[in-house]
Design an enzyme around this catalytic site. Structure first.
Site, short mmCIF file in Angstrom:
data_model
loop_
_atom_site.label_atom_id
_atom_site.label_comp_id
_atom_site.label_asym_id
_atom_site.label_seq_id
_atom_site.Cartn_x
_atom_site.Cartn_y
_atom_site.Cartn_z
N LYS A 135 62.96 21.04 29.90
CA LYS A 135 62.61 21.71 28.64
C LYS A 135 63.57 22.84 28.30
O LYS A 135 64.08 22.93 27.18
CB LYS A 135 61.19 22.28 28.71
CG LYS A 135 60.08 21.26 28.80
CD LYS A 135 58.72 21.90 28.71
CE LYS A 135 58.38 22.88 29.81
NZ LYS A 135 58.31 22.27 31.13
N ASN A 160 58.50 29.17 25.80
CA ASN A 160 58.34 29.35 27.23
C ASN A 160 59.64 29.74 27.91
O ASN A 160 59.73 29.75 29.12
CB ASN A 160 57.81 28.03 27.83
CG ASN A 160 57.12 28.23 29.16
OD1 ASN A 160 56.40 29.19 29.36
ND2 ASN A 160 57.34 27.31 30.09
N HIS A 205 51.40 20.78 37.85
CA HIS A 205 50.28 21.61 37.37
C HIS A 205 48.93 20.91 37.51
O HIS A 205 48.00 21.18 36.74
CB HIS A 205 50.50 22.00 35.90
CG HIS A 205 51.75 22.78 35.66
ND1 HIS A 205 52.03 23.95 36.33
CD2 HIS A 205 52.79 22.55 34.83
CE1 HIS A 205 53.20 24.43 35.91
NE2 HIS A 205 53.68 23.59 35.02
#
Length: 448
Positions: A117, A140, A187
């Site tokens: 990302k 982010n 996650h």
């Protein structure tokens, strides 16, 4: 047209970077804002100077009284007592990403995925700048989206990195271009299972209309047969000459719409994973109207981002590479396979309840030795033990400094000392950036 901001008074929950930015943004608009955190994050107390009422070392449930909207920071799970209580009382709960998007009139280009990302977002920003187009990069990657409210002109395109934690709290978020890079287990301590994790990621497309664009990885097995959602125009990128792929790589060349765009050897980035990132960025930029030649030149001149396969030094013929952003097994696998062999891999950190056995293959293929650190040391040693049978050494180390010292002592000219932990950093560092900075510092000390 964006939906309006919800009604105040507001309670901001979680005062790390995103929460603080949201609180400041709302206070600057004249809203009544309270903010809570269960700990004492750096900078939280300073919010009182801009008119925010701050409560620390509290679960925040008491502060729900009189609140009309809760703004949830991405690091706060939905199971947190204050969030659960807000939902039970039918108080609106909104994430910082959604809140800031509603307050910004700009075109949005949003990027999600398990890995790549940050590199793809920064590459897209570089492509826009190469074309002379106004752009701001946020999300982010370092700048919270709320920080851009009132700070960037309306004609700037915003390229925004979106984590699953941010996307799971979206309601109407609809970027003009959404990019889904890949999916791998990550996650799962937060999302419970892979299906929930994928569903959070797919929120990036859920509200797109017919005039929007949805860029996705047609090679990703987790996306095979999956309904991406929304109504955005699909643009696929893939390896090989797939008939449904607008952007593809074949015979060492990236093609766009059937025409050569750039040779892989000309890319400023290295590693097969970065070929996919380059295809995704090219697909998004071209779909958003960036000039083809500017895209080509930008792909040539972009050299990468800190903490992601960042070469920090070469000492005595040994390369030292900072891949601290590899906080999961899939990302560390990519890091290991970016080199032909002779890798001295520093692995380990805080627990994310992810199995390490998928690392055995790339370790056998590429590594000479592994140096295990942090809270996961013993579990890693057990799960990676089969790699020892093929001659790979596993060393239990007393922290990052010990691992760097031992790896540097064992590495021969032509080999690589690679920090690619496959774990989060919270057992010893505030974040992966701090861990990567410490690695860079320790390597610098080797040169003295």
């Amino acid at each position: 047209m964006r939906p309006p901001l919800p009604r105040g008074p507001f309670l901001v929950v979680g005062l790390a970077r995103s929460g603080r930015a949201a609180a400041r943004m709302l206070a600057a608009r004249g809203e009544a804002v309270r903010a809570v955190d269960s700990a004492h994050p750096q900078g939280a107390a300073g919010l009182e100077g801009v008119g925010v009422e701050v409560f620390l070392d509290t679960d925040g449930v008491a502060q729900l009284e009189g609140t009309h909207t809760v703004v949830k920071s991405p690091g706060v799970p939905r199971e947190a007592p204050v969030i659960a209580a807000a939902l039970e009382r039918e108080i609106e709960v909104m994430g910082e990403l959604e809140l800031a998007w509603r307050a910004l009139p700009n075109r949005f280009l949003a990027v999600t995925g398990t890995n790549g990302k940050t590199t793809t977002v920064e590459l897209l920003g570089h492509l826009y700048r190469s074309a002379g187009e106004p752009v701001a990069v946020a999300g982010n990657v370092g700048t919270a989206l709320s920080e851009l409210v009132g700070a960037v002109p309306a004609d700037e395109t915003i390229v925004c990195e979106c984590s699953s934690f941010q996307l799971e709290d979206t309601v109407a978020f609809a970027p003009e271009c959404g990019v889904f890079l890949n999916l791998a287990p990550d996650h799962l301590d937060r999302h419970r299972d892979l299906e929930s994790y994928l569903a959070a990621k797919l929120r990036i497309f859920a509200n797109q209309g017919n005039d929007d664009v949805a860029v996705y990885n047609a090679d990703d097995p987790f996306l095979a047969g999956v309904d991406l959602g929304g109504c955005g125009r699909r643009i696929a990128f893939c390896h090989g000459a797939g008939p449904d792929c607008e952007v593809a790589v074949a015979e060492g060349t990236i093609f766009y719409d059937g025409e050569p765009l750039i040779a892989v050897a000309e890319l400023g980035l290295f590693g097969e994973h970065n070929v996919a990132n380059a295809m995704a960025a090219a697909a998004a930029a071209l779909a958003m109207g960036i000039d083809r030649e500017a895209v080509r030149e930008g792909l040539r001149s972009f050299a990468g981002v800190p903490h992601r396969l960042e070469q920090v030094a070469e000492i005595g013929g040994v390369r030292y590479v900072n891949d601290s952003k590899a906080t999961n097994v899939a990302s560390a696998t990519v890091g290991l396979r970016a080199f032909d062999g002779g890798v001295h891999a520093i692995l380990g950190g805080s627990e994310k309840d992810e199995p390490f056995t998928p690392l055995i293959g790339p370790i056998r293929e590429r590594a000479r030795a592994c140096y295990l650190i942090g809270a996961t040391t013993e579990r890693m040693a057990r799960e990676l033990a089969p790699a020892v049978e093929t001659g790979v050494e596993l060393h239990r180390c007393d922290g990052l400094e010990d691992a760097v010292r031992r790896a540097a002592g064992a590495a021969a000219p032509g080999e690589v000392v690679l920090l690619s932990p496959a774990c989060a950093s919270f057992d010893a560092f505030d974040n992966f950036e701090q861990r990567g900075d410490r690695f860079r510092q320790l390597v610098g000390e080797l040169e003295r």
